[in-house]
Write a protein that holds these residues in place. Structure first.
Motif, PDB file in Angstrom:
ATOM      1  N   LYS A  17       0.836  -1.203   0.000  1.00  0.00           N
ATOM      2  CA  LYS A  17       0.000   0.000   0.000  1.00  0.00           C
ATOM      3  C   LYS A  17       0.871   1.253   0.000  1.00  0.00           C
ATOM      4  O   LYS A  17       0.629   2.203  -0.750  1.00  0.00           O
ATOM      5  N   ARG A  20       2.429   1.571  -3.393  1.00  0.00           N
ATOM      6  CA  ARG A  20       1.412   2.018  -4.350  1.00  0.00           C
ATOM      7  C   ARG A  20       1.160   3.518  -4.188  1.00  0.00           C
ATOM      8  O   ARG A  20       1.067   4.253  -5.170  1.00  0.00           O
ATOM      9  N   GLU A  21       1.088   3.997  -2.951  1.00  0.00           N
ATOM     10  CA  GLU A  21       0.884   5.423  -2.696  1.00  0.00           C
ATOM     11  C   GLU A  21       2.073   6.243  -3.184  1.00  0.00           C
ATOM     12  O   GLU A  21       1.890   7.323  -3.739  1.00  0.00           O
ATOM     13  N   LYS A  22       3.283   5.725  -2.985  1.00  0.00           N
ATOM     14  CA  LYS A  22       4.476   6.417  -3.484  1.00  0.00           C
ATOM     15  C   LYS A  22       4.435   6.519  -5.012  1.00  0.00           C
ATOM     16  O   LYS A  22       4.747   7.561  -5.580  1.00  0.00           O
ATOM     17  N   ILE A  23       4.073   5.416  -5.653  1.00  0.00           N
ATOM     18  CA  ILE A  23       4.006   5.392  -7.119  1.00  0.00           C
ATOM     19  C   ILE A  23       2.923   6.357  -7.610  1.00  0.00           C
ATOM     20  O   ILE A  23       3.147   7.119  -8.559  1.00  0.00           O
ATOM     21  N   GLU A  24       1.765   6.353  -6.960  1.00  0.00           N
ATOM     22  CA  GLU A  24       0.681   7.269  -7.345  1.00  0.00           C
ATOM     23  C   GLU A  24       1.110   8.721  -7.171  1.00  0.00           C
ATOM     24  O   GLU A  24       0.830   9.566  -8.023  1.00  0.00           O
ATOM     25  N   LEU A  25       1.799   9.021  -6.081  1.00  0.00           N
ATOM     26  CA  LEU A  25       2.288  10.374  -5.833  1.00  0.00           C
ATOM     27  C   LEU A  25       3.303  10.774  -6.910  1.00  0.00           C
ATOM     28  O   LEU A  25       3.238  11.875  -7.463  1.00  0.00           O
ATOM     29  N   LEU A  27       3.517   9.553  -9.918  1.00  0.00           N
ATOM     30  CA  LEU A  27       2.787   9.732 -11.181  1.00  0.00           C
ATOM     31  C   LEU A  27       2.063  11.080 -11.219  1.00  0.00           C
ATOM     32  O   LEU A  27       2.073  11.766 -12.238  1.00  0.00           O
ATOM     33  N   ARG A  28       1.446  11.477 -10.097  1.00  0.00           N
ATOM     34  CA  ARG A  28       0.770  12.784 -10.034  1.00  0.00           C
ATOM     35  C   ARG A  28       1.777  13.918 -10.214  1.00  0.00           C
ATOM     36  O   ARG A  28       1.505  14.892 -10.918  1.00  0.00           O
ATOM     37  N   GLU A  31       2.738  14.005 -13.817  1.00  0.00           N
ATOM     38  CA  GLU A  31       1.638  14.550 -14.612  1.00  0.00           C
ATOM     39  C   GLU A  31       1.539  16.062 -14.435  1.00  0.00           C
ATOM     40  O   GLU A  31       1.365  16.802 -15.410  1.00  0.00           O
TER      41      GLU A  31
END
Length: 173
Positions: A17, A20-25, A27-28, A31
């Motif tokens: 988790k 995943r949060e690190k990867i999402e951050l 990616l944001r 972006e």
């Protein structure tokens, strides 16, 4: 063993988790960086262009003065035109320029339009005293489209032309 397995599974789920949060951050952030770069590129493209219709009309005016053997006016107009083009090209290299520089380019633009339309356009630029023209920075060609619209959609339809009043002030709040 079951407790150890459950604890290990829970720790693994937590690690996943967090990853995943690190990867999402990440990616944001990428972006957002991409969107910023895209916006900067779009602004640079806008700054780098000058209305082709305006340039064509200026060159036609110079041609007309030449054909009428009014070489003095043709030369005067060509000098203003070259100053404006040079200023626009120099300003297009920067994201922001001094307000003083923007006003100088705007005045050249208005003077050329006034000449083209036989002095039907008159203008005055008012700047509040508390504005430091050299310190205040704005995107290049920010004011010109508003003035162009005022000339083309307001004054040119009046046989007597008219006045453009530009007031620059700092809004509080």
């Amino acid at each position: 063993k079951a407790r150890l397995y459950a604890a290990t599974l829970q720790a693994n789920l937590h690690r996943e988790k967090v990853e995943r949060e690190k990867i999402e951050l990440l990616l944001r952030e990428k972006e957002n960086a991409f969107r910023r770069k895209l916006a900067e590129t779009e602004m640079a493209a806008l700054r780098a262009q000058m209305n082709p219709h305006f340039i064509f009309n200026c060159l036609n005016s110079i041609k007309l003065y030449t054909e009428e053997n009014d070489t003095e006016t043709a030369s005067f107009y060509l000098t203003k035109f070259s100053r404006l083009i040079r200023r626009v090209l120099e300003n297009s290299r920067s994201e922001k320029i001094s307000l003083e520089n923007e006003i100088a380019a705007l005045e050249l633009y208005i003077q050329m339009e006034a000449m083209r339309f036989k002095e039907k356009v008159r203008y005055h630029i008012h700047v509040d005293q508390e504005i430091d023209l050299q310190f205040m920075r704005i995107p290049p060609l920010l004011l010109q489209p508003f003035v162009e619209n005022a000339i083309w959609h307001g004054l040119m339809h009046k046989p007597e032309g008219g006045n453009i009043e530009i007031h620059l002030s700092v809004l509080e709040g």
